[in-house]
Design a protein around this motif. Structure first.
Motif, PDB file in Angstrom:
ATOM      1  N   LYS A  16       0.869  -1.175   0.000  1.00  0.00           N
ATOM      2  CA  LYS A  16       0.000   0.000   0.000  1.00  0.00           C
ATOM      3  C   LYS A  16       0.908   1.227   0.000  1.00  0.00           C
ATOM      4  CE  LYS A  16      -3.668  -2.341   2.578  1.00  0.00           C
ATOM      5  NZ  LYS A  16      -4.472  -2.359   3.834  1.00  0.00           N
ATOM      6  N   LEU A 167      -3.892   8.809   7.360  1.00  0.00           N
ATOM      7  CA  LEU A 167      -4.045   7.382   7.079  1.00  0.00           C
ATOM      8  C   LEU A 167      -5.239   6.804   7.836  1.00  0.00           C
ATOM      9  CD1 LEU A 167      -0.383   5.980   7.143  1.00  0.00           C
ATOM     10  CD2 LEU A 167      -1.939   5.982   5.191  1.00  0.00           C
ATOM     11  N   ILE A 173      -5.969   3.048   8.278  1.00  0.00           N
ATOM     12  CA  ILE A 173      -4.671   2.430   8.542  1.00  0.00           C
ATOM     13  C   ILE A 173      -4.067   3.138   9.745  1.00  0.00           C
ATOM     14  CG2 ILE A 173      -2.348   2.025   7.645  1.00  0.00           C
ATOM     15  CD1 ILE A 173      -3.570   2.001   4.825  1.00  0.00           C
ATOM     16  N   PRO A 176       2.090   4.134   9.189  1.00  0.00           N
ATOM     17  CA  PRO A 176       2.885   3.547   8.104  1.00  0.00           C
ATOM     18  C   PRO A 176       3.991   2.648   8.640  1.00  0.00           C
ATOM     19  CG  PRO A 176       3.584   5.800   8.483  1.00  0.00           C
ATOM     20  CD  PRO A 176       2.396   5.571   9.377  1.00  0.00           C
ATOM     21  N   HIS A 302       2.416  -6.549   2.279  1.00  0.00           N
ATOM     22  CA  HIS A 302       1.404  -5.882   3.097  1.00  0.00           C
ATOM     23  C   HIS A 302       1.941  -4.666   3.848  1.00  0.00           C
ATOM     24  CE1 HIS A 302      -1.155  -9.249   2.113  1.00  0.00           C
ATOM     25  NE2 HIS A 302      -0.273 -10.085   2.648  1.00  0.00           N
ATOM     26  N   THR A 304       2.737  -0.767   4.495  1.00  0.00           N
ATOM     27  CA  THR A 304       2.194   0.548   4.152  1.00  0.00           C
ATOM     28  C   THR A 304       3.366   1.520   4.066  1.00  0.00           C
ATOM     29  OG1 THR A 304       0.072   0.154   5.238  1.00  0.00           O
ATOM     30  CG2 THR A 304       0.724   2.450   4.892  1.00  0.00           C
TER      31      THR A 304
END
Length: 317
Positions: A16, A167, A173, A176, A302, A304
């Protein structure tokens, strides 16, 4: 300010990827320079200083931002420019902007410029500036090259939290796994390290050839921050684990352009409508994409990942 970067390459690796658009803050004071100047200007005001004096090359983003800040916040500004020979040439677009914004330019020999951190050289510089423009310029607030000091780290330490908030609000999310930034003096990267979440790693892409010294510069900035603010404890183990630099994407050195880089920048403009400059953010985005497409992908599935667009989008002649 935070946008998703969609690409089949990222999807294949289950990554992502997002872009944090610091360039959108302000056309002149935007980018990472906004955060680096924020607390420096506050300290200058508190100290009663009327003049900002700083350093940079002919195409320095920092000189340009300092000149703009001086005009907006009512400071006199002096820019010490590397290369006395430039005084005899027409000003490029960056230096011309500085002059139009009220900055006084003081050109020095390139060899002398290397002494910009030495107290005796600064004392002589202070006298030269006062003689050239008047005594009101002698009592200045000194900003280092690139604006990178403890106060700059304090400002840049806010960026990870802004990323985290966006995010969570826009993409659900929590934080990060990686934040990537261009690096010139290591101030922004060190500030990101101060403000990051425990699970976040900071990666800097050096715009300079031979940038290994930036690791030590980052350490020194972090130690200065710890000493000044006492809200952060520098730990070598954490630094070695969570802070890294990519040193091989300078394209020949600072402000150097190569066809592969310019083609990539043009592709980003065409495909995403995203404008990048080749000195900093262009190299960062190229490096990130190259790391993945080249097969050495350093990012776990997976992950970020957030890339900082640090601004600098003005015409260079």
């Amino acid at each position: 300010m935070l946008v998703a970067w969609q690409d089949s390459l990222f999807e294949a690796h289950r990554l992502k990827v997002f872009i944090f658009r610091l360039d959108l803050i302000d056309p002149h004071l935007g980018g990472n320079k906004y955060f680096k100047l924020l607390y420096n200007l506050e300290e200058a005001k508190q100290a009663g200083k009327k003049t900002l004096l700083t350093f940079g090359g002919a195409y320095s983003n920092h000189l340009r931002a300092t000149a703009a800040a001086g005009q907006v916040f009512d400071f006199q500004t002096v820019g010490v420019v590397r290369g006395r020979e430039l005084a005899e040439k027409p000003l490029n677009s960056v230096l011309d902007f500085c002059v139009q914004a009220g900055m006084k330019l003081h050109f020095v020999e390139r060899q002398a410029y290397r002494q910009k951190k030495q107290e005796d050289w600064i004392a002589n510089l202070k006298k030269e500036v006062a003689e050239q423009w008047g005594q009101s310029f002698s009592d200045f607030f000194l900003l280092p090259e690139g604006g990178s000091n403890a106060a700059a780290l304090k400002g840049c330490a806010q960026i990870p939290n802004l990323i985290k908030e966006k995010l969570q609000a826009d993409f659900q999310i929590t934080a990060p796994d990686f934040i990537l930034t261009p690096v010139g003096t290591a101030g922004t990267a060190a500030g990101l390290f101060v403000g990051k979440e425990p699970q976040t790693k900071i990666i800097g892409v050096s715009a300079l050839k031979g940038g290994a010294f930036l690791y030590q510069d980052a350490r020194q900035l972090l130690e200065a921050f710890e000493k000044k603010y006492a809200t952060f404890q520098f730990e070598e183990a954490s630094f070695e684990r969570d802070f890294s630099l990519w040193l091989d994407y300078h394209f020949g050195g600072y402000a150097q352009k190569k066809p592969a880089l310019m083609q990539f920048i043009a592709k980003m403009e065409t495909q995403m409508g995203l404008s990048l400059e080749p000195t900093y953010s262009g190299k960062l985005f190229f490096a990130f994409y190259d790391q993945i497409v080249g097969g050495q992908n350093p990012f776990p599935r997976h992950s970020t990942i957030v890339l900082l667009h640090t601004g600098g989008l003005w015409e260079k002649k």
